[in-house]
Scaffold this active site. Structure first.
Site, PDB file in Angstrom:
ATOM      1  N   ASP A  25       0.777  -1.127  -0.017  1.00 21.67           N
ATOM      2  CA  ASP A  25       0.202  -0.017   0.026  1.00 21.67           C
ATOM      3  C   ASP A  25       0.741   1.339   0.147  1.00 21.67           C
ATOM      4  O   ASP A  25       1.966   1.247   0.667  1.00 21.67           O
ATOM      5  CB  ASP A  25      -0.982  -0.083   1.246  1.00 21.67           C
ATOM      6  CG  ASP A  25      -2.184   1.041   1.099  1.00 21.67           C
ATOM      7  OD1 ASP A  25      -2.392   1.441   0.161  1.00 21.67           O
ATOM      8  OD2 ASP A  25      -2.890   1.168   2.094  1.00 21.67           O
ATOM      9  N   HIS A  42       2.887   3.407  -8.953  1.00 16.93           N
ATOM     10  CA  HIS A  42       2.900   1.900  -9.139  1.00 16.93           C
ATOM     11  C   HIS A  42       4.244   1.300  -9.887  1.00 16.93           C
ATOM     12  O   HIS A  42       4.337   0.037  -9.729  1.00 16.93           O
ATOM     13  CB  HIS A  42       1.377   1.473 -10.336  1.00 16.93           C
ATOM     14  CG  HIS A  42       0.238   1.879  -9.525  1.00 16.93           C
ATOM     15  ND1 HIS A  42      -0.073   1.654  -8.091  1.00 16.93           N
ATOM     16  CD2 HIS A  42      -0.869   2.679  -9.972  1.00 16.93           C
ATOM     17  CE1 HIS A  42      -1.494   1.861  -7.947  1.00 16.93           C
ATOM     18  NE2 HIS A  42      -1.790   2.640  -8.870  1.00 16.93           N
ATOM     19  N   ARG A  76     -11.682   1.494  -9.473  1.00 14.18           N
ATOM     20  CA  ARG A  76     -10.864   2.465  -9.514  1.00 14.18           C
ATOM     21  C   ARG A  76     -11.103   3.325 -10.943  1.00 14.18           C
ATOM     22  O   ARG A  76     -11.582   2.664 -11.914  1.00 14.18           O
ATOM     23  CB  ARG A  76      -9.217   2.100  -9.459  1.00 14.18           C
ATOM     24  CG  ARG A  76      -9.180   1.896  -8.029  1.00 14.18           C
ATOM     25  CD  ARG A  76      -7.544   1.764  -7.564  1.00 14.18           C
ATOM     26  NE  ARG A  76      -7.372   1.509  -6.185  1.00 14.18           N
ATOM     27  CZ  ARG A  76      -6.388   1.802  -5.619  1.00 14.18           C
ATOM     28  NH1 ARG A  76      -5.118   2.194  -6.497  1.00 14.18           N
ATOM     29  NH2 ARG A  76      -6.081   1.649  -4.267  1.00 14.18           N
ATOM     30  N   LEU A 136      11.529 -20.508  -4.129  1.00 11.48           N
ATOM     31  CA  LEU A 136      10.426 -19.786  -3.302  1.00 11.48           C
ATOM     32  C   LEU A 136       9.059 -19.713  -4.327  1.00 11.48           C
ATOM     33  O   LEU A 136       9.244 -19.913  -5.471  1.00 11.48           O
ATOM     34  CB  LEU A 136      10.897 -18.362  -3.553  1.00 11.48           C
ATOM     35  CG  LEU A 136      10.111 -17.293  -2.971  1.00 11.48           C
ATOM     36  CD1 LEU A 136       9.494 -17.268  -1.630  1.00 11.48           C
ATOM     37  CD2 LEU A 136      10.301 -15.845  -3.438  1.00 11.48           C
ATOM     38  N   ARG A 193       1.804  -5.023   6.195  1.00 12.46           N
ATOM     39  CA  ARG A 193       0.985  -3.943   5.500  1.00 12.46           C
ATOM     40  C   ARG A 193       1.891  -2.646   5.423  1.00 12.46           C
ATOM     41  O   ARG A 193       2.286  -2.251   6.610  1.00 12.46           O
ATOM     42  CB  ARG A 193      -0.401  -3.642   5.824  1.00 12.46           C
ATOM     43  CG  ARG A 193      -1.118  -2.327   4.951  1.00 12.46           C
ATOM     44  CD  ARG A 193      -2.700  -2.390   5.191  1.00 12.46           C
ATOM     45  NE  ARG A 193      -3.143  -1.651   4.398  1.00 12.46           N
ATOM     46  CZ  ARG A 193      -4.362  -1.834   3.673  1.00 12.46           C
ATOM     47  NH1 ARG A 193      -5.085  -2.639   4.161  1.00 12.46           N
ATOM     48  NH2 ARG A 193      -4.844  -0.581   2.861  1.00 12.46           N
TER      49      ARG A 193
HETATM   50  C1  FPP Z   1      -1.807   0.128  -3.358  1.00 14.82           C
HETATM   51  O1  FPP Z   1      -1.356   1.773  -3.399  1.00 14.82           O
HETATM   52  C2  FPP Z   1      -1.280  -0.549  -4.571  1.00 14.82           C
HETATM   53  C3  FPP Z   1      -1.991  -1.133  -5.571  1.00 14.82           C
HETATM   54  C4  FPP Z   1      -3.523  -1.251  -5.677  1.00 14.82           C
HETATM   55  C5  FPP Z   1      -1.363  -1.850  -6.504  1.00 14.82           C
HETATM   56  C6  FPP Z   1      -0.037  -2.790  -6.110  1.00 14.82           C
HETATM   57  C7  FPP Z   1       0.649  -2.988  -7.466  1.00 14.82           C
HETATM   58  C8  FPP Z   1       2.077  -2.914  -7.791  1.00 14.82           C
HETATM   59  C9  FPP Z   1       3.013  -2.759  -6.753  1.00 14.82           C
HETATM   60  C10 FPP Z   1       2.432  -3.073  -9.092  1.00 14.82           C
HETATM   61  C11 FPP Z   1       2.812  -4.374  -9.528  1.00 14.82           C
HETATM   62  C12 FPP Z   1       2.631  -5.569  -9.115  1.00 14.82           C
HETATM   63  C13 FPP Z   1       3.147  -6.685  -9.274  1.00 14.82           C
HETATM   64  C14 FPP Z   1       2.967  -8.006  -8.341  1.00 14.82           C
HETATM   65  C15 FPP Z   1       4.329  -6.950 -10.425  1.00 14.82           C
HETATM   66  P1  FPP Z   1      -2.524   2.604  -3.802  1.00 14.82           P
HETATM   67  O2  FPP Z   1      -2.694   3.134  -5.025  1.00 14.82           O
HETATM   68  O3  FPP Z   1      -3.785   2.289  -2.900  1.00 14.82           O
HETATM   69  O4  FPP Z   1      -1.887   3.684  -2.882  1.00 14.82           O
HETATM   70  P2  FPP Z   1      -2.584   4.922  -1.905  1.00 14.82           P
HETATM   71  O5  FPP Z   1      -3.274   4.331  -0.865  1.00 14.82           O
HETATM   72  O6  FPP Z   1      -1.175   5.572  -1.564  1.00 14.82           O
HETATM   73  O7  FPP Z   1      -3.161   5.805  -2.899  1.00 14.82           O
END
Ligand code: FPP
Length: 246
Positions: A25, A42, A76, A136, A193
């Site tokens: 997150d 991201h 989203r 893994l 988290r």
């Molecule tokens: C939450 O942050 C994150 C996500 C919804 C996406 C997680 C995805 C990645 C890390 C990219 C690729 C993953 C892999 C496995 C290759 P948020 O956008 O909700 O952050 P915020 O709460 O600060 O808005």
């Protein structure tokens, strides 16, 4: 208050958690902090995925589950969904070769109904290619929601009852377990988290019955393998009792 994993010294001696699951997150907040669009957060988050995998391998963790896209994330803005799916496709096409070389087995859990055919094909191919790897197991939770997973499991068992193959009173916890996406994956020992939020957000609700939790303030794109090591060291200090008195 969220515990900073930086305050915990590595212990070294305790056995590592067998399964670590991470709610990644803070990508959006990281991007805002750096004056960039959410997509940049991201993208940078993918670098942190590499760090987590290295950290898990170095620590001797057997299973690493990453919450990449929840069933709720479909709500989203379309642009962000497209962006995240694009990143995942890029990851599946570019990174699998390296993961395979490093002995990583890939498993993707979640509901595939809303995923595009090309991404499903890529997942199937990557899972088949890496199926025999032993170093893994990387579990990517994609289009995943725990309540939906449990609902699907209940439906499977109800169908067996309907077909006359199962009596309701014979349903056991092990049967429910076997009907989940995670039927072949041990329960997570440690759930981390990032970003300071302290909630589960529909992640592994059945499987986390006896998990240890670690909430850290680091935004996901800043997560490093050192931080993973500190999380493992912090887990080593926990006293797990599973409801039984010592
Ligand atoms: C939450 O942050 C994150 C996500 C919804 C996406 C997680 C995805 C990645 C890390 C990219 C690729 C993953 C892999 C496995 C290759 P948020 O956008 O909700 O952050 P915020 O709460 O600060 O808005």
């Amino acid at each position: 208050m969220a515990l900073s994993a930086q305050s915990v010294e590595p212990l070294g001696a305790s056995p590592p958690p067998r399964h670590v699951a991470i709610i990644m997150d803070g990508n959006g907040r990281w991007a805002t902090k750096h004056g960039m669009p959410r997509s940049a957060g991201h993208r940078q988050g993918t670098e942190a995925v590499r760090e987590a995998i290295e950290g898990a391998r170095d620590a001797g963790v057997e299973y690493l589950t990453l919450y990449a896209f929840s069933s709720e994330n479909w709500n989203r803005p379309q642009e962000e969904v497209t962006d995240l799916m694009g990143l995942l496709k890029l990851y599946l096409s570019k990174e699998i070769k390296n993961l395979h070389k490093e002995g990583v087995r890939l498993r993707v859990i979640g509901c595939r109904d809303k995923l595009s055919n090309d991404i499903i094909r890529m997942i199937d191919k990557a899972e088949a290619k890496t199926a025999q790897n032993k170093q893994l197991t990387l579990v990517i939770a994609l289009s995943y929601g725990s309540r939906e997973e449990i609902t699907v499991a209940v439906r499977k068992l109800a169908k067996q009852i309907n077909d006359g193959k199962l009596e309701p009173e014979d349903i056991s916890q092990a049967m429910v377990d076997s009907a989940l996406y995670t039927y072949d994956i041990p329960d997570p020992d440690l759930i981390i988290r990032t970003s300071g939020e302290q909630r589960l957000s529909n992640f592994l609700l059945w499987q986390c019955a006896y998990s240890e939790f670690l909430f850290i303030d680091t935004l996901w794109p800043d997560f490093t393998k050192q931080e993973f090591q500190r999380a493992v060291a912090s887990y080593g200090e926990r006293d797990r009792r599973y409801g039984v008195r010592p």
